[in-house]
Scaffold this motif. Sequence first.
Motif, PDB file in Angstrom:
ATOM      1  N   LEU A 100       0.761  -1.174   0.217  1.00  0.00           N
ATOM      2  CA  LEU A 100       0.127   0.156   0.297  1.00  0.00           C
ATOM      3  C   LEU A 100       1.122   1.399   0.077  1.00  0.00           C
ATOM      4  CD1 LEU A 100      -2.891   1.154   0.316  1.00  0.00           C
ATOM      5  CD2 LEU A 100      -2.597   1.293   2.699  1.00  0.00           C
ATOM      6  N   LEU A 101       1.979   1.074   1.288  1.00  0.00           N
ATOM      7  CA  LEU A 101       2.912   2.416   0.475  1.00  0.00           C
ATOM      8  C   LEU A 101       3.752   2.741  -0.384  1.00  0.00           C
ATOM      9  CD1 LEU A 101       4.318   4.766   2.270  1.00  0.00           C
ATOM     10  CD2 LEU A 101       6.122   2.413   2.758  1.00  0.00           C
ATOM     11  N   PHE A 102       4.009   1.491  -1.148  1.00  0.00           N
ATOM     12  CA  PHE A 102       4.670   1.284  -2.868  1.00  0.00           C
ATOM     13  C   PHE A 102       3.592   2.255  -3.173  1.00  0.00           C
ATOM     14  CE2 PHE A 102       5.603   0.084  -6.683  1.00  0.00           C
ATOM     15  CZ  PHE A 102       7.202   0.441  -6.556  1.00  0.00           C
ATOM     16  N   THR A 103       2.112   1.977  -3.594  1.00  0.00           N
ATOM     17  CA  THR A 103       1.466   1.890  -4.463  1.00  0.00           C
ATOM     18  C   THR A 103       1.111   3.638  -3.940  1.00  0.00           C
ATOM     19  OG1 THR A 103       0.315  -0.004  -4.272  1.00  0.00           O
ATOM     20  CG2 THR A 103      -1.627   2.114  -4.466  1.00  0.00           C
ATOM     21  N   HIS A 104       1.054   4.085  -2.753  1.00  0.00           N
ATOM     22  CA  HIS A 104       1.203   5.199  -2.622  1.00  0.00           C
ATOM     23  C   HIS A 104       2.190   6.693  -3.162  1.00  0.00           C
ATOM     24  CE1 HIS A 104      -0.122   8.749  -0.477  1.00  0.00           C
ATOM     25  NE2 HIS A 104       1.557   9.173   0.485  1.00  0.00           N
ATOM     26  N   TYR A 105       3.619   6.103  -3.072  1.00  0.00           N
ATOM     27  CA  TYR A 105       4.666   6.411  -3.754  1.00  0.00           C
ATOM     28  C   TYR A 105       4.654   6.640  -5.330  1.00  0.00           C
ATOM     29  CZ  TYR A 105       7.976   6.696   0.364  1.00  0.00           C
ATOM     30  OH  TYR A 105       8.440   6.925   1.747  1.00  0.00           O
ATOM     31  N   LEU A 106       3.923   5.604  -5.823  1.00  0.00           N
ATOM     32  CA  LEU A 106       3.394   5.668  -7.359  1.00  0.00           C
ATOM     33  C   LEU A 106       2.163   6.639  -8.011  1.00  0.00           C
ATOM     34  CD1 LEU A 106       4.396   4.253  -9.660  1.00  0.00           C
ATOM     35  CD2 LEU A 106       2.410   2.744  -9.366  1.00  0.00           C
ATOM     36  N   THR A 107       1.223   7.135  -7.067  1.00  0.00           N
ATOM     37  CA  THR A 107      -0.061   7.543  -6.701  1.00  0.00           C
ATOM     38  C   THR A 107       0.675   9.403  -7.016  1.00  0.00           C
ATOM     39  OG1 THR A 107      -1.604   6.057  -5.880  1.00  0.00           O
ATOM     40  CG2 THR A 107      -1.853   8.361  -6.237  1.00  0.00           C
ATOM     41  N   GLY A 109       4.139  10.419  -8.003  1.00  0.00           N
ATOM     42  CA  GLY A 109       4.694  10.154  -9.208  1.00  0.00           C
ATOM     43  C   GLY A 109       6.218  11.203  -9.133  1.00  0.00           C
ATOM     44  N   GLU A 110       6.223  11.147  -7.877  1.00  0.00           N
ATOM     45  CA  GLU A 110       7.463  11.964  -7.525  1.00  0.00           C
ATOM     46  C   GLU A 110       8.517  11.518  -7.287  1.00  0.00           C
ATOM     47  OE1 GLU A 110       6.709  14.125  -3.793  1.00  0.00           O
ATOM     48  OE2 GLU A 110       5.154  15.155  -5.194  1.00  0.00           O
ATOM     49  N   LEU A 111       9.072  10.082  -6.754  1.00  0.00           N
ATOM     50  CA  LEU A 111       9.790   9.511  -6.467  1.00  0.00           C
ATOM     51  C   LEU A 111       9.853   8.333  -7.375  1.00  0.00           C
ATOM     52  CD1 LEU A 111      10.573   9.148  -2.637  1.00  0.00           C
ATOM     53  CD2 LEU A 111      11.355  11.113  -4.338  1.00  0.00           C
ATOM     54  N   VAL A 112       8.856   8.071  -7.855  1.00  0.00           N
ATOM     55  CA  VAL A 112       8.754   6.452  -8.798  1.00  0.00           C
ATOM     56  C   VAL A 112       8.014   6.663  -9.701  1.00  0.00           C
ATOM     57  CG1 VAL A 112       6.956   5.256  -6.825  1.00  0.00           C
ATOM     58  CG2 VAL A 112       8.806   4.025  -8.786  1.00  0.00           C
ATOM     59  N   SER A 113       7.704   5.926 -10.840  1.00  0.00           N
ATOM     60  CA  SER A 113       6.689   6.552 -11.759  1.00  0.00           C
ATOM     61  C   SER A 113       6.631   5.121 -12.195  1.00  0.00           C
ATOM     62  CB  SER A 113       7.874   7.480 -12.970  1.00  0.00           C
ATOM     63  OG  SER A 113       7.962   6.480 -13.587  1.00  0.00           O
ATOM     64  N   LEU A 114       5.142   5.147 -13.360  1.00  0.00           N
ATOM     65  CA  LEU A 114       4.410   3.888 -14.229  1.00  0.00           C
ATOM     66  C   LEU A 114       5.032   3.173 -14.687  1.00  0.00           C
ATOM     67  CD1 LEU A 114       2.298   1.881 -13.858  1.00  0.00           C
ATOM     68  CD2 LEU A 114       1.052   3.525 -15.282  1.00  0.00           C
ATOM     69  N   GLU A 115       6.450   3.821 -15.453  1.00  0.00           N
ATOM     70  CA  GLU A 115       6.990   3.402 -16.559  1.00  0.00           C
ATOM     71  C   GLU A 115       8.453   2.593 -16.048  1.00  0.00           C
ATOM     72  OE1 GLU A 115       6.050   6.903 -16.618  1.00  0.00           O
ATOM     73  OE2 GLU A 115       4.101   6.027 -17.900  1.00  0.00           O
ATOM     74  N   GLU A 119       9.318  -0.694 -16.784  1.00  0.00           N
ATOM     75  CA  GLU A 119      10.412  -1.544 -17.172  1.00  0.00           C
ATOM     76  C   GLU A 119      11.010  -2.235 -15.946  1.00  0.00           C
ATOM     77  OE1 GLU A 119      14.427   0.244 -18.088  1.00  0.00           O
ATOM     78  OE2 GLU A 119      13.091   1.847 -18.142  1.00  0.00           O
ATOM     79  N   ALA A 120      11.075  -2.336 -14.341  1.00  0.00           N
ATOM     80  CA  ALA A 120      10.971  -3.442 -13.921  1.00  0.00           C
ATOM     81  C   ALA A 120      10.863  -4.855 -13.324  1.00  0.00           C
ATOM     82  CB  ALA A 120      11.386  -2.300 -12.193  1.00  0.00           C
ATOM     83  N   ASN A 144      12.957  -7.386  -8.517  1.00  0.00           N
ATOM     84  CA  ASN A 144      11.995  -8.477  -8.872  1.00  0.00           C
ATOM     85  C   ASN A 144      11.780  -8.196  -7.233  1.00  0.00           C
ATOM     86  OD1 ASN A 144      13.906  -9.131  -7.379  1.00  0.00           O
ATOM     87  ND2 ASN A 144      15.274 -10.965  -7.142  1.00  0.00           N
ATOM     88  N   ASP A 145      11.743  -7.303  -6.770  1.00  0.00           N
ATOM     89  CA  ASP A 145      11.165  -6.728  -5.202  1.00  0.00           C
ATOM     90  C   ASP A 145      10.022  -6.523  -5.580  1.00  0.00           C
ATOM     91  OD1 ASP A 145      12.528  -7.904  -3.619  1.00  0.00           O
ATOM     92  OD2 ASP A 145      14.013  -6.007  -3.978  1.00  0.00           O
ATOM     93  N   ILE A 146       9.200  -6.020  -7.192  1.00  0.00           N
ATOM     94  CA  ILE A 146       8.513  -4.338  -7.562  1.00  0.00           C
ATOM     95  C   ILE A 146       7.019  -5.298  -7.773  1.00  0.00           C
ATOM     96  CG2 ILE A 146       8.105  -2.703  -8.677  1.00  0.00           C
ATOM     97  CD1 ILE A 146      10.820  -2.407  -7.296  1.00  0.00           C
ATOM     98  N   PRO A 147       6.052  -4.854  -7.249  1.00  0.00           N
ATOM     99  CA  PRO A 147       4.551  -5.158  -7.300  1.00  0.00           C
ATOM    100  C   PRO A 147       4.541  -5.136  -8.813  1.00  0.00           C
ATOM    101  CG  PRO A 147       4.816  -3.513  -5.116  1.00  0.00           C
ATOM    102  CD  PRO A 147       6.109  -3.446  -6.140  1.00  0.00           C
ATOM    103  N   HIS A 148       3.459  -6.311  -9.608  1.00  0.00           N
ATOM    104  CA  HIS A 148       3.407  -6.115 -10.971  1.00  0.00           C
ATOM    105  C   HIS A 148       2.369  -5.109 -10.696  1.00  0.00           C
ATOM    106  CE1 HIS A 148       6.008  -9.403 -12.667  1.00  0.00           C
ATOM    107  NE2 HIS A 148       6.201  -9.111 -11.768  1.00  0.00           N
ATOM    108  N   PHE A 149       2.056  -4.177 -12.220  1.00  0.00           N
ATOM    109  CA  PHE A 149       1.151  -3.217 -12.132  1.00  0.00           C
ATOM    110  C   PHE A 149       0.644  -3.375 -13.936  1.00  0.00           C
ATOM    111  CE2 PHE A 149       3.079  -1.823  -8.601  1.00  0.00           C
ATOM    112  CZ  PHE A 149       1.889  -1.595  -7.527  1.00  0.00           C
TER     113      PHE A 149
END
Length: 310
Positions: A100-107, A109-115, A119-120, A144-149
Amino acid sequence: MALEKQEQQQHVVAVPLPASGHLNPLMHFCKLLAKKQSDIIITAFDAADAPPLRILSLSRHGPPITCLLSDFNITFPTQDVVDKLRIPRIVLYPCCASRLLFTHYLTLGELVSLEEVKEATTATGVEMRKLFRELVGLPTLRNNDIPHFSQQHFIWVLQAGLVDDIDYSSSAAQIVSESDVKGLVISWAPQQQFLAHPSVGGFLTHCGWNSTSESIANGVPMLCWPYFADQPLNARFIVDEWKVGLRVKRSKEDTGLIERGDIEKVIRALMEGPKGKLVRENATKLKERCGQRSLENGSSHRKLKALMES
């Protein structure tokens, strides 16, 4: 005194996702609520068997619903209930808080992007063990730790009894589970209301004229999978003439079957690729043009008026 007691009573409607990993924690939470508050009423619905009308009807004829408790992945299908009853909602997120925290960071969009995530998640071999990012509150992440989106959220209308020798309940649960609970399988849906919702990004359709005209009226691009009758010709216009859709291509012409990989390709093309952007823009333009035909001075209005006068 009895009236005062009735006013204090809470009635919670619980709607789980019909998959064991999501149903069980929500039911445990319901039992916990009931144990902690003796005067609470809890009504549980199976998401596949509880369209909004049933819940709204329950509120009109039974004890007033004061709160909706739903699985995180059932938020969209039950939003109409919350809006119409004007009640609070509790959302249960039955996954790891770190995700949930990782999804929050992704939402954000400042520290990590969907692109970067896409790629990961496609990395192989040594690339899988490469450093992805260090984020506050999370361990050092590698590819290999990244949740698949890249999977898309979907609603699949699958009519019970449509396919012989297929158990509807188990098939629906399997589809939801294999989609990483990004999908919802139901036996019937109010198609026009669904197509009118702004969250819908595309419509996988057999290209019957009702479905085609409803998609155009709502500006929804189509993924065309025609079968017979007028459907192939409709698909030809949708894809080649109006350019408001993409065609699902058959990889095995001898059998007429379409493999899951082919469906994945066309969904990705619509939702993520440049072709999808183009057909989305064309669908919006065609919706506006068709809407003008129905206005008082539009061609459709004039022809209907001429028919009535004749």
